[in-house]
Scaffold this motif. Structure first.
Motif, PDB file in Angstrom:
ATOM      1  N   VAL A  55      41.459 -25.083  -8.074  1.00 46.57           N
ATOM      2  CA  VAL A  55      41.185 -26.044  -9.138  1.00 46.57           C
ATOM      3  C   VAL A  55      40.534 -27.240  -8.458  1.00 46.57           C
ATOM      4  CG1 VAL A  55      42.143 -27.486 -10.976  1.00 46.57           C
ATOM      5  CG2 VAL A  55      43.226 -25.293 -10.422  1.00 46.57           C
ATOM      6  N   ALA A  56      39.280 -27.507  -8.802  1.00 52.61           N
ATOM      7  CA  ALA A  56      38.543 -28.631  -8.222  1.00 52.61           C
ATOM      8  C   ALA A  56      38.223 -29.627  -9.329  1.00 52.61           C
ATOM      9  CB  ALA A  56      37.259 -28.142  -7.558  1.00 52.61           C
ATOM     10  N   ARG A  57      38.398 -30.888  -9.021  1.00 52.20           N
ATOM     11  CA  ARG A  57      38.095 -31.936 -10.006  1.00 52.20           C
ATOM     12  C   ARG A  57      36.592 -32.001 -10.214  1.00 52.20           C
ATOM     13  NH1 ARG A  57      40.688 -37.567  -8.773  1.00 52.20           N
ATOM     14  NH2 ARG A  57      39.233 -37.365  -7.057  1.00 52.20           N
ATOM     15  N   LYS A  58      36.175 -31.989 -11.467  1.00 52.74           N
ATOM     16  CA  LYS A  58      34.747 -31.979 -11.796  1.00 52.74           C
ATOM     17  C   LYS A  58      34.013 -33.197 -11.246  1.00 52.74           C
ATOM     18  CE  LYS A  58      35.392 -29.393 -16.063  1.00 52.74           C
ATOM     19  NZ  LYS A  58      35.417 -29.477 -17.521  1.00 52.74           N
ATOM     20  N   ALA A  59      34.660 -34.346 -11.299  1.00 54.09           N
ATOM     21  CA  ALA A  59      33.986 -35.588 -10.928  1.00 54.09           C
ATOM     22  C   ALA A  59      33.520 -35.611  -9.476  1.00 54.09           C
ATOM     23  CB  ALA A  59      34.907 -36.784 -11.190  1.00 54.09           C
ATOM     24  N   ASP A  60      34.339 -35.048  -8.575  1.00 56.85           N
ATOM     25  CA  ASP A  60      33.999 -35.169  -7.154  1.00 56.85           C
ATOM     26  C   ASP A  60      34.252 -33.908  -6.332  1.00 56.85           C
ATOM     27  OD1 ASP A  60      36.750 -35.139  -7.084  1.00 56.85           O
ATOM     28  OD2 ASP A  60      36.966 -37.160  -6.264  1.00 56.85           O
ATOM     29  N   GLY A  61      34.713 -32.845  -6.979  1.00 55.56           N
ATOM     30  CA  GLY A  61      34.964 -31.593  -6.260  1.00 55.56           C
ATOM     31  C   GLY A  61      36.245 -31.568  -5.458  1.00 55.56           C
ATOM     32  N   ALA A  62      37.078 -32.614  -5.579  1.00 52.06           N
ATOM     33  CA  ALA A  62      38.347 -32.649  -4.836  1.00 52.06           C
ATOM     34  C   ALA A  62      39.213 -31.453  -5.225  1.00 52.06           C
ATOM     35  CB  ALA A  62      39.089 -33.951  -5.119  1.00 52.06           C
ATOM     36  N   VAL A  63      39.804 -30.803  -4.230  1.00 53.32           N
ATOM     37  CA  VAL A  63      40.701 -29.677  -4.488  1.00 53.32           C
ATOM     38  C   VAL A  63      42.043 -30.245  -4.934  1.00 53.32           C
ATOM     39  CG1 VAL A  63      41.895 -27.706  -3.452  1.00 53.32           C
ATOM     40  CG2 VAL A  63      39.512 -28.195  -2.835  1.00 53.32           C
ATOM     41  N   ILE A  64      42.420 -29.930  -6.173  1.00 54.50           N
ATOM     42  CA  ILE A  64      43.645 -30.507  -6.742  1.00 54.50           C
ATOM     43  C   ILE A  64      44.686 -29.464  -7.128  1.00 54.50           C
ATOM     44  CG2 ILE A  64      42.385 -32.537  -7.537  1.00 54.50           C
ATOM     45  CD1 ILE A  64      42.604 -31.369 -10.399  1.00 54.50           C
ATOM     46  N   GLY A  65      44.346 -28.172  -7.013  1.00 48.21           N
ATOM     47  CA  GLY A  65      45.332 -27.173  -7.385  1.00 48.21           C
ATOM     48  C   GLY A  65      44.876 -25.755  -7.126  1.00 48.21           C
ATOM     49  N   PHE A  66      45.717 -24.847  -7.602  1.00 47.60           N
ATOM     50  CA  PHE A  66      45.526 -23.414  -7.394  1.00 47.60           C
ATOM     51  C   PHE A  66      46.156 -22.732  -8.598  1.00 47.60           C
ATOM     52  CE2 PHE A  66      46.824 -19.457  -4.948  1.00 47.60           C
ATOM     53  CZ  PHE A  66      45.546 -19.064  -4.574  1.00 47.60           C
ATOM     54  N   CYS A  67      45.409 -21.863  -9.285  1.00 44.32           N
ATOM     55  CA  CYS A  67      45.966 -21.231 -10.479  1.00 44.32           C
ATOM     56  C   CYS A  67      45.254 -19.921 -10.776  1.00 44.32           C
ATOM     57  CB  CYS A  67      45.872 -22.158 -11.671  1.00 44.32           C
ATOM     58  SG  CYS A  67      44.197 -22.408 -12.294  1.00 44.32           S
ATOM     59  N   GLY A  68      45.865 -19.104 -11.612  1.00 44.44           N
ATOM     60  CA  GLY A  68      45.216 -17.869 -12.013  1.00 44.44           C
ATOM     61  C   GLY A  68      46.167 -16.849 -12.576  1.00 44.44           C
TER      62      GLY A  68
END
Length: 169
Positions: A55-68
């Motif tokens: 899960v990457a934040r749209k604004a800056d691409g920061a990795v903020i999570g993992f899901c699926g």
């Protein structure tokens, strides 16, 4: 934004698995080797099209999570069912990221796979994830409580509840 994990995501994902706050309701913290093993395990679900995403934040691409989505593990009652899961870094908790990411995962899952429902499990005491499950439209299964074989008999994480959402019509 969701994407297949890449090598550059590893430090942020390792940090989440090593964070006692993130793992408080998921299990023991992981070192780098155990985190890499978890990533490899989740990559293994891709052979049938399932899998977890960064899960990457749209604004800056920061990795903020993992899901699926993955297959439920034996010997548990959800063995073989499609199971949803997620973790979000603490700096991003309570900002709607888990809900947004999982809604996208569910949309992808329904469009891609023919399954009657998606399930999710968590410890009975996990008061953070259960409201997210309900906001996703999941319902706690009356007969879905079980003891997780991966935890010792005296570990409070052993007591598991199961939520499910039926395929939309």
């Amino acid at each position: 934004m969701l994407r297949v994990p890449v090598a550059a995501d590893r430090p942020a994902l390792h940090a989440m698995w090593a964070d006692p706050r993130v793992m408080a309701e998921l299990g023991p913290v992981k070192d780098a080797a155990a985190s890499d093993a978890a990533l490899a395990k989740h990559e293994g679900y891709r052979h049938e099209g399932l899998g977890f995403f960064t899960v990457a934040r749209k604004a800056d691409g920061a990795v903020i999570g993992f899901c699926g989505l993955k297959r439920g593990d034996p010997p548990h009652p959800i063995d073989g069912e499609v199971e949803a899961g997620w973790m979000i870094a603490p700096a991003y908790w309570r900002q709607g990221y888990a809900l947004e990411a999982m809604r996208a995962v569910f949309d992808w899952g329904w469009a891609t796979f023919d399954m009657p429902r998606i399930v999710a499990i968590t410890s009975a005491r996990n008061s953070a994830s259960q409201p997210v499950m309900r906001r996703l439209g999941m319902v706690r299964l009356a007969d879905g409580d079980f003891e997780h074989a991966g935890f010792s008999a005296d570990d409070p994480l052993r007591h598991i509840v199961t939520y499910a959402i039926e395929r939309p019509r």
